[in-house]
Each structure stands twice: as structure tokens, then as C-alpha cells.
Design a protein around this motif. Structure first.
Motif, PDB file in Angstrom:
ATOM      1  N   MET A   1       0.858  -1.184   0.000  1.00  0.00           N
ATOM      2  CA  MET A   1       0.000   0.000   0.000  1.00  0.00           C
ATOM      3  C   MET A   1       0.889   1.226   0.000  1.00  0.00           C
ATOM      4  N   THR A   2       1.110   1.850  -1.175  1.00  0.00           N
ATOM      5  CA  THR A   2       1.899   3.079  -1.175  1.00  0.00           C
ATOM      6  C   THR A   2       0.945   4.202  -0.807  1.00  0.00           C
ATOM      7  N   LEU A   3       1.242   4.829   0.307  1.00  0.00           N
ATOM      8  CA  LEU A   3       0.385   5.931   0.738  1.00  0.00           C
ATOM      9  C   LEU A   3       0.621   7.104  -0.207  1.00  0.00           C
ATOM     10  N   PRO A   4      -0.424   7.888  -0.496  1.00  0.00           N
ATOM     11  CA  PRO A   4      -0.226   9.034  -1.375  1.00  0.00           C
ATOM     12  C   PRO A   4       0.824   9.970  -0.791  1.00  0.00           C
ATOM     13  N   LEU A   5       1.591  10.610  -1.671  1.00  0.00           N
ATOM     14  CA  LEU A   5       2.689  11.456  -1.199  1.00  0.00           C
ATOM     15  C   LEU A   5       2.177  12.674  -0.429  1.00  0.00           C
ATOM     16  N   THR A   6       0.895  12.999  -0.642  1.00  0.00           N
ATOM     17  CA  THR A   6       0.343  14.203  -0.017  1.00  0.00           C
ATOM     18  C   THR A   6      -0.090  13.973   1.429  1.00  0.00           C
ATOM     19  N   ILE A   7       0.154  12.796   1.963  1.00  0.00           N
ATOM     20  CA  ILE A   7      -0.330  12.496   3.320  1.00  0.00           C
ATOM     21  C   ILE A   7       0.303  13.466   4.330  1.00  0.00           C
ATOM     22  N   THR A   8      -0.543  14.065   5.122  1.00  0.00           N
ATOM     23  CA  THR A   8      -0.042  15.100   6.045  1.00  0.00           C
ATOM     24  C   THR A   8       0.530  14.442   7.297  1.00  0.00           C
ATOM     25  N   PRO A   9       1.422  15.139   7.995  1.00  0.00           N
ATOM     26  CA  PRO A   9       1.957  14.585   9.243  1.00  0.00           C
ATOM     27  C   PRO A   9       0.826  14.251  10.215  1.00  0.00           C
ATOM     28  N   ARG A  10      -0.221  15.052  10.199  1.00  0.00           N
ATOM     29  CA  ARG A  10      -1.360  14.824  11.094  1.00  0.00           C
ATOM     30  C   ARG A  10      -2.037  13.480  10.777  1.00  0.00           C
ATOM     31  N   ASP A  11      -2.257  13.230   9.481  1.00  0.00           N
ATOM     32  CA  ASP A  11      -2.877  11.960   9.073  1.00  0.00           C
ATOM     33  C   ASP A  11      -1.981  10.782   9.439  1.00  0.00           C
ATOM     34  N   LYS A  12      -0.690  10.986   9.256  1.00  0.00           N
ATOM     35  CA  LYS A  12       0.264   9.931   9.583  1.00  0.00           C
ATOM     36  C   LYS A  12       0.168   9.573  11.056  1.00  0.00           C
ATOM     37  N   ALA A  13       0.112  10.599  11.890  1.00  0.00           N
ATOM     38  CA  ALA A  13       0.012  10.390  13.338  1.00  0.00           C
ATOM     39  C   ALA A  13      -1.287   9.659  13.674  1.00  0.00           C
ATOM     40  N   GLU A  14      -2.349  10.030  12.970  1.00  0.00           N
ATOM     41  CA  GLU A  14      -3.670   9.417  13.174  1.00  0.00           C
ATOM     42  C   GLU A  14      -3.604   7.915  12.881  1.00  0.00           C
ATOM     43  N   ILE A  15      -2.941   7.576  11.769  1.00  0.00           N
ATOM     44  CA  ILE A  15      -2.813   6.166  11.361  1.00  0.00           C
ATOM     45  C   ILE A  15      -2.045   5.385  12.433  1.00  0.00           C
ATOM     46  N   LEU A  16      -0.949   5.955  12.901  1.00  0.00           N
ATOM     47  CA  LEU A  16      -0.140   5.285  13.925  1.00  0.00           C
ATOM     48  C   LEU A  16      -0.926   5.130  15.221  1.00  0.00           C
ATOM     49  N   ALA A  17      -1.670   6.183  15.573  1.00  0.00           N
ATOM     50  CA  ALA A  17      -2.444   6.142  16.819  1.00  0.00           C
ATOM     51  C   ALA A  17      -3.504   5.039  16.770  1.00  0.00           C
ATOM     52  N   GLN A  18      -4.074   4.824  15.579  1.00  0.00           N
ATOM     53  CA  GLN A  18      -5.103   3.780  15.448  1.00  0.00           C
ATOM     54  C   GLN A  18      -4.519   2.386  15.627  1.00  0.00           C
ATOM     55  N   ALA A  19      -3.243   2.234  15.289  1.00  0.00           N
ATOM     56  CA  ALA A  19      -2.622   0.911  15.428  1.00  0.00           C
ATOM     57  C   ALA A  19      -2.244   0.623  16.878  1.00  0.00           C
ATOM     58  N   LEU A  20      -2.138   1.678  17.675  1.00  0.00           N
ATOM     59  CA  LEU A  20      -1.623   1.542  19.042  1.00  0.00           C
ATOM     60  C   LEU A  20      -2.357   0.517  19.921  1.00  0.00           C
ATOM     61  N   PRO A  21      -3.710   0.571  19.977  1.00  0.00           N
ATOM     62  CA  PRO A  21      -4.397  -0.423  20.828  1.00  0.00           C
ATOM     63  C   PRO A  21      -4.070  -1.866  20.433  1.00  0.00           C
ATOM     64  N   TYR A  22      -3.903  -2.098  19.123  1.00  0.00           N
ATOM     65  CA  TYR A  22      -3.605  -3.457  18.651  1.00  0.00           C
ATOM     66  C   TYR A  22      -2.180  -3.843  19.033  1.00  0.00           C
ATOM     67  N   ILE A  23      -1.264  -2.877  18.913  1.00  0.00           N
ATOM     68  CA  ILE A  23       0.130  -3.153  19.275  1.00  0.00           C
ATOM     69  C   ILE A  23       0.197  -3.499  20.756  1.00  0.00           C
ATOM     70  N   ARG A  24      -0.549  -2.743  21.556  1.00  0.00           N
ATOM     71  CA  ARG A  24      -0.545  -2.980  23.008  1.00  0.00           C
ATOM     72  C   ARG A  24      -1.138  -4.356  23.322  1.00  0.00           C
ATOM     73  N   LYS A  25      -2.244  -4.665  22.645  1.00  0.00           N
ATOM     74  CA  LYS A  25      -2.963  -5.912  22.901  1.00  0.00           C
ATOM     75  C   LYS A  25      -2.121  -7.142  22.554  1.00  0.00           C
ATOM     76  N   PHE A  26      -1.335  -7.046  21.473  1.00  0.00           N
ATOM     77  CA  PHE A  26      -0.610  -8.224  20.992  1.00  0.00           C
ATOM     78  C   PHE A  26       0.858  -8.244  21.387  1.00  0.00           C
ATOM     79  N   HIS A  27       1.298  -7.258  22.165  1.00  0.00           N
ATOM     80  CA  HIS A  27       2.703  -7.194  22.566  1.00  0.00           C
ATOM     81  C   HIS A  27       3.101  -8.479  23.301  1.00  0.00           C
ATOM     82  N   GLY A  28       4.221  -9.078  22.880  1.00  0.00           N
ATOM     83  CA  GLY A  28       4.699 -10.291  23.560  1.00  0.00           C
ATOM     84  C   GLY A  28       4.005 -11.565  23.115  1.00  0.00           C
TER      85      GLY A  28
END
Length: 296
Positions: A1-28
């Protein structure tokens, strides 16, 4: 999935933040990933897969890769002028074919995957079922589908007797990513070719994995009208076997998935390996990229 080059830092942060609960849940937690199909033969998808595996490892999840290699075996056999023969979906494996299977799977294919993961910044280690005495096998007894009194001899095709996962545990407790070829050994040290879906399913059970992820060349499990079913329970799958919705090449895949789901693996995902980064999208976002089979 190549993200469009126009992706803003804010959107990037949003994407990472959405992954956080899953990362926490599956850690270890351990995830067993069966790698096969297009994801394995298309160079771009290969690179995506390797990046996904490395990312999972970096966020504290323990990926264990089990790979297939049907098309590669077929190519090697053709080069030797041997014709592949199948009975009820299983490759008939005489001694010569077994030698080819071993050097293709444990040599070429496994080492390619190890190289790809290392290139993506991981530390992969290739294993077969012989390493650390991991997969003990016996000759598969194949009963005829229409006449149960008849048995087919499919040669050195194996049925798993037991799996000792200690070598895998030792590696994953360190920073390593195990890459396993589905070859087992018998009591007289003979080699057996084992279905990779079956190895992945059994290994997930023995390792008490959080998830079993099977990469396929289909969008997942489809209903009779061809619509993707994203969320199923083990009981619903049983009913789909009974009424013939699931048939053909999906049978061994789904039965391994079902066994794992019934034996304590929390969820099994059958996902489309033709979608770039399908694995990350399935594991770290809410979006479904395949079929999830829940244990209950």
C-alpha cells in the motif's frame, strides 16, 4: 500500500495512533504466519511481506513464518523431466521427488525468505522440522474418498506425530524470526513432505499462538454467492463444510484453521496475500482483509 505522497503529518500520526491499541494488545504474543501463493512469487508483495514481518517483530510481537512452495517444486521437477502426480490434492512423493522437495523448500525457498526478511532489517533463521527435533512425522495413510476400504500410497508424504517447539521458543525469545520449511522426519530418520497449512496450524496450537494467519490467493472464505465472510465461528465453519460451501483446495487450509481455532488459538485469519501489506492491515487495523475464524 503506497500511501499518497500528499499524506499530512497529522494523518500519519492518526494512522499510527489507530494501530496503538492493537500493538498494546498483541505485545509479547506469538503469531504463526503461513506464507504462500502470490505473496510469495510477486517481488513487490515479497518485499511488503518481509517489511510486515519485521515491523511486527519491532513492536514486540513474535512472528513465526511457515512457508509452502508448490509452484517452485513443480518448476524444479519439470526441469528434471518429472511429472507431478496428485491424488486427492496431495503430491505423490517418491524418493527422488522428496530429494527435490527438500532442496527446493529447505534450500532455495527458505533461504530466499530469510534473505528478504534480513534485507528488510530483521534477523531471520531458517529451520526445517529436523532442526531441534521439531517435527516428528509418519507416513500419511490416505483413505480413498469414495471407498474407505481402499488406501492410496502417496509416498513420503507425512502426517505429524508431534511437534517440539523448544528451538522456535529459544529463537523468538531472542531477536530472531524463525522461518520454517514443512519437512518432518520419521523414526528411521527418513524425510517427509508435509502440507504447510497443516504444519502452521499444529505449530500455532503447540506454541499457544495468539493468531494463525494464512496468506492465500483468495479474498478469504466466500459464501455461496461469492461474498466475503469476514467473521465466522468454528461452529459456522462446520456447517459450511457440511453443506459443501467450502470445497476443493480450500479444504486442507480451512480444516487446519479450524483445528487451531478449536485447540486454543484465539483467532485464525485467512487473508488475501495479493493485497499489499494485507497482514499489517488485518492485524493492526479495524479493517478486515479476509476471514477471521474465532475459537468460539
Amino acid at each position: 500500500m503506497t500511501l499518497p505522497l500528499t499524506i499530512t503529518p497529522r494523518d500519519k500520526a492518526e494512522i499510527l495512533a489507530q494501530a496503538l491499541p492493537y500493538i498494546r494488545k498483541f505485545h509479547g504474543k506469538t503469531m504463526v504466519i503461513k506464507y504462500g501463493g502470490n505473496a510469495m512469487t510477486d517481488p513487490e508483495l515479497q518485499a511488503d511481506f518481509a517489511e510486515d514481518v519485521v515491523l511486527l517483530k519491532l513492536v514486540g510481537i513474535n512472528p513465526v513464518v511457515v512457508h509452502g512452495g508448490g509452484p517452485q517444486i513443480e518448476t524444479a521437477l519439470n526441469r528434471l523431466g518429472k511429472k507431478g502426480e496428485f491424488i486427492q490434492g496431495m503430491r505423490v512423493t517418491d524418493e527422488e521427488t522428496m530429494e527435490v522437495v527438500e532442496w527446493v523448500l529447505a534450500g532455495q525457498v527458505q533461504q530466499d525468505i530469510v534473505g528478504l526478511i534480513n534485507q528488510a532489517g530483521g534477523k531471520a533463521v531458517g529451520l526445517t522440522g529436523r532442526d531441534g527435533g521439531m517435527i516428528r512425522a509418519q507416513k500419511l495413510k490416505m483413505v480413498d474418498a469414495s471407498d474407505p476400504s481402499k488406501e492410496h500410497d502417496v509416498g513420503q508424504v507425512g502426517d505429524i506425530v508431534s511437534i517440539d517447539p523448544s528451538v522456535v521458543k529459544a529463537l523468538q525469545d531472542d531477536a530472531f524470526i524463525p522461518v520454517i520449511s514443512p519437512i518432518g522426519f520419521g523414526e528411521h530418520n527418513e524425510s517427509y513432505n508435509i502440507n504447510a497449512d497443516v504444519v502452521a496450524g499444529k505449530l500455532a496450537t503447540v506454541l499457544q499462538a495468539e493468531k494463525l494467519v494464512l496468506l492465500t490467493n483468495t479474498p478469504g472464505v466466500l459464501d455461496k454467492s461469492g461474498k466475503l465472510l469476514t467473521d465466522l465461528t468454528a461452529r459456522e465453519i462446520d456447517a459450511m463444510f457440511a453443506d459443501g460451501t467450502i470445497h476443493g483446495g480450500m479444504l486442507p487450509k480451512i480444516s487446519s484453521a479450524l483445528d487451531a481455532a478449536k485447540s486454543g488459538v484465539n483467532s485464525v485469519h485467512i487473508i488475501d496475500g495479493r493485497v499489499p501489506h494485507a497482514m499489517l492491515l488485518e492485524i493492526l487495523t479495524e479493517q478486515a482483509y479476509g476471514t477471521m475464524i474465532r475459537s468460539h
